[in-house]
Motif scaffolding. Structure first.
Motif, mmCIF file in Angstrom:
data_model
loop_
_atom_site.group_PDB
_atom_site.id
_atom_site.type_symbol
_atom_site.label_atom_id
_atom_site.label_comp_id
_atom_site.label_asym_id
_atom_site.label_seq_id
_atom_site.Cartn_x
_atom_site.Cartn_y
_atom_site.Cartn_z
ATOM 1 N N LEU A 87 -7.834 4.758 -3.254
ATOM 2 C CA LEU A 87 -6.389 4.861 -3.056
ATOM 3 C C LEU A 87 -6.070 6.244 -2.507
ATOM 4 O O LEU A 87 -6.845 7.177 -2.687
ATOM 5 N N SER A 88 -4.905 6.384 -1.870
ATOM 6 C CA SER A 88 -4.501 7.708 -1.410
ATOM 7 C C SER A 88 -4.246 8.585 -2.641
ATOM 8 O O SER A 88 -3.908 8.083 -3.715
ATOM 9 N N ALA B 66 -0.852 8.168 -4.444
ATOM 10 C CA ALA B 66 -0.738 6.882 -5.128
ATOM 11 C C ALA B 66 -1.537 6.896 -6.428
ATOM 12 O O ALA B 66 -1.053 6.458 -7.478
ATOM 13 N N GLU C 92 0.141 9.106 -9.065
ATOM 14 C CA GLU C 92 1.307 8.484 -9.673
ATOM 15 C C GLU C 92 0.884 7.534 -10.789
ATOM 16 O O GLU C 92 1.491 7.508 -11.864
ATOM 17 N N ILE C 93 -0.176 6.781 -10.522
ATOM 18 C CA ILE C 93 -0.663 5.827 -11.521
ATOM 19 C C ILE C 93 -1.192 6.555 -12.742
ATOM 20 O O ILE C 93 -0.870 6.220 -13.887
ATOM 21 N N ARG D 281 -5.338 -1.374 -7.915
ATOM 22 C CA ARG D 281 -5.773 -1.196 -6.533
ATOM 23 C C ARG D 281 -5.403 -2.419 -5.700
ATOM 24 O O ARG D 281 -4.958 -2.300 -4.559
ATOM 25 N N ALA E 115 -1.756 -2.158 -4.997
ATOM 26 C CA ALA E 115 -1.485 -1.167 -3.950
ATOM 27 C C ALA E 115 -1.808 -1.750 -2.581
ATOM 28 O O ALA E 115 -1.082 -1.531 -1.613
ATOM 29 N N ARG F 112 0.905 -4.108 -1.622
ATOM 30 C CA ARG F 112 2.126 -3.377 -1.275
ATOM 31 C C ARG F 112 2.035 -2.806 0.139
ATOM 32 O O ARG F 112 2.971 -2.907 0.934
ATOM 33 N N ALA F 113 0.873 -2.227 0.465
ATOM 34 C CA ALA F 113 0.685 -1.661 1.811
ATOM 35 C C ALA F 113 0.829 -2.752 2.866
ATOM 36 O O ALA F 113 1.441 -2.544 3.910
ATOM 37 N N SER G 143 -4.088 -2.454 6.997
ATOM 38 C CA SER G 143 -3.556 -2.791 5.681
ATOM 39 C C SER G 143 -4.032 -4.174 5.254
ATOM 40 O O SER G 143 -4.247 -4.427 4.076
ATOM 41 N N ARG H 41 4.618 -2.244 -11.192
ATOM 42 C CA ARG H 41 4.365 -1.886 -9.802
ATOM 43 C C ARG H 41 4.617 -3.090 -8.889
ATOM 44 O O ARG H 41 5.187 -2.979 -7.817
ATOM 45 N N THR I 159 7.263 -3.571 -6.015
ATOM 46 C CA THR I 159 6.912 -4.019 -4.663
ATOM 47 C C THR I 159 7.822 -5.162 -4.234
ATOM 48 O O THR I 159 8.266 -5.225 -3.094
#
Lengths: 189, 120
Positions: free
Chosen positions: A17-18, A21, A24-25, A61, A64, A67-68, A77, B52, B56
């Motif tokens: 993950l970036s 991100a 934050e988690i 993950r 995420a 979401r991307a 993505s 989350r 989203t």
């Protein structure tokens, strides 16, 4: 499990993950431990109630990735979402492969023939008027444009279908989050 | 597999439960997790992937509140879409629960009769 151990396992699971991100988690879970401590619970109690950090990391993950993909549909993505979902183990790839391969095969076939039709249309448009095209040069021009349009249409159809396919995959994977598993495993029903 | 049914059932209503709690008052994840863990035996850690996901989907949004002790806390509140989802899911749940209740309450004789009608 201590707080430090839980957090380090979580962090290890979030690799890929970036950094913002993942941070934050991790902060969410740190805050959870803080709140638990304020509530008079021990680190071990909170860690046990939280569940398996490796499993949580895989779900986060995958989320995420989804979401991307939602925010910015695109090749990278899409790949990210698919890989994260495979990591989740939500899709049994061996069972799905016989279904997925023909679908992707057909898609690639349609895509390639779409491009082929487009090129053939282009050829008709450019070379048609100079060759002995039945119906004369004007017909050749029109036919060329028409065939190119068909090629574009086939390619666009393919793109729409691929987007739909990835959306469906993400949706399917989300159905399979084993969200409640940790609690049940520990018999804390 | 009773455990399996249990898991599936809870998974289905988890979003509805969180929406309901947040509709009563804004909350931060620790409280929601503690409430749901007590009420339906959810693993507390699973609240974060869920929140989350709801974020989203645009059902909830977050804001920070300064806390007297320690760092500021992240609170969740429902969005307009979240309130619509709550209404829809509540209605869906009521219909579903009533239907299951009706099936369970149906006397054995009536069931046999209906079966007879179906096979004829």
């Amino acid at each position: 499990m201590t707080r430090a151990e839980f957090i380090s396992r979580l962090k290890r699971g979030l690799v890929g993950l970036s950094a913002p991100a993942a941070d934050e988690i991790v902060q969410d879970y740190e805050a959870h431990f803080d709140a638990g401590a304020a509530d008079g619970r021990s680190e071990a109690e909170v860690a046990e109630a939280l569940g398996d950090p490796d499993r949580l990391a895989r779900e986060l993950r995958a989320e995420a990735g989804a979401r991307a993909w939602n925010q910015q549909p695109g090749a990278s993505s899409a790949a990210g979402a698919i890989f994260a979902i495979i990591g989740l183990g939500a899709i049994d790839i061996l069972i799905l492969l016989p279904i997925v391969l023909p679908v992707f095969g057909s898609l690639i076939a349609v895509l390639v023939s779409g491009i082929g039709v487009f090129l053939a249309g282009g050829f008709t448009l450019v070379a048609g008027p100079f060759l002995d095209f039945p119906g004369g040069p004007a017909t050749a021009l029109l036919a060329g444009v028409g065939i190119m349009g068909l090629g574009v249409f086939m390619t666009a159809l393919c793109a729409v279908f691929v987007k739909w396919l990835i959306d469906a995959t993400v949706w399917y994977a989300r159905l399979h989050y084993r969200v409640l598993k940790p609690a049940l495993d520990q018999g804390r029903i | 597999m009773p455990e399996h049914i249990d898991t599936q059932l809870k998974k289905g209503v988890l979003t509805l439960c969180v929406l309901t709690l947040l509709n009563r008052r804004d909350g931060y994840a620790y409280d929601i997790a503690a409430d749901l863990s007590k009420a339906i035996g959810m693993g507390e850690g699973t609240i974060y992937p869920l929140m989350r996901r709801m974020q989203t989907d645009g059902l909830v949004e977050t804001y920070l509140v300064e806390s007297a002790a320690g760092p500021s806390r992240k609170y969740y509140r429902l969005t307009a879409a979240g309130r619509r989802a709550l209404e829809a899911q509540t209605a869906e749940w009521r219909t579903f629960a009533d239907a299951v209740e009706a099936v369970l309450a149906e006397p054995a004789a009536a069931t046999a009769e209906t079966k007879g009608e179906l096979t004829q």
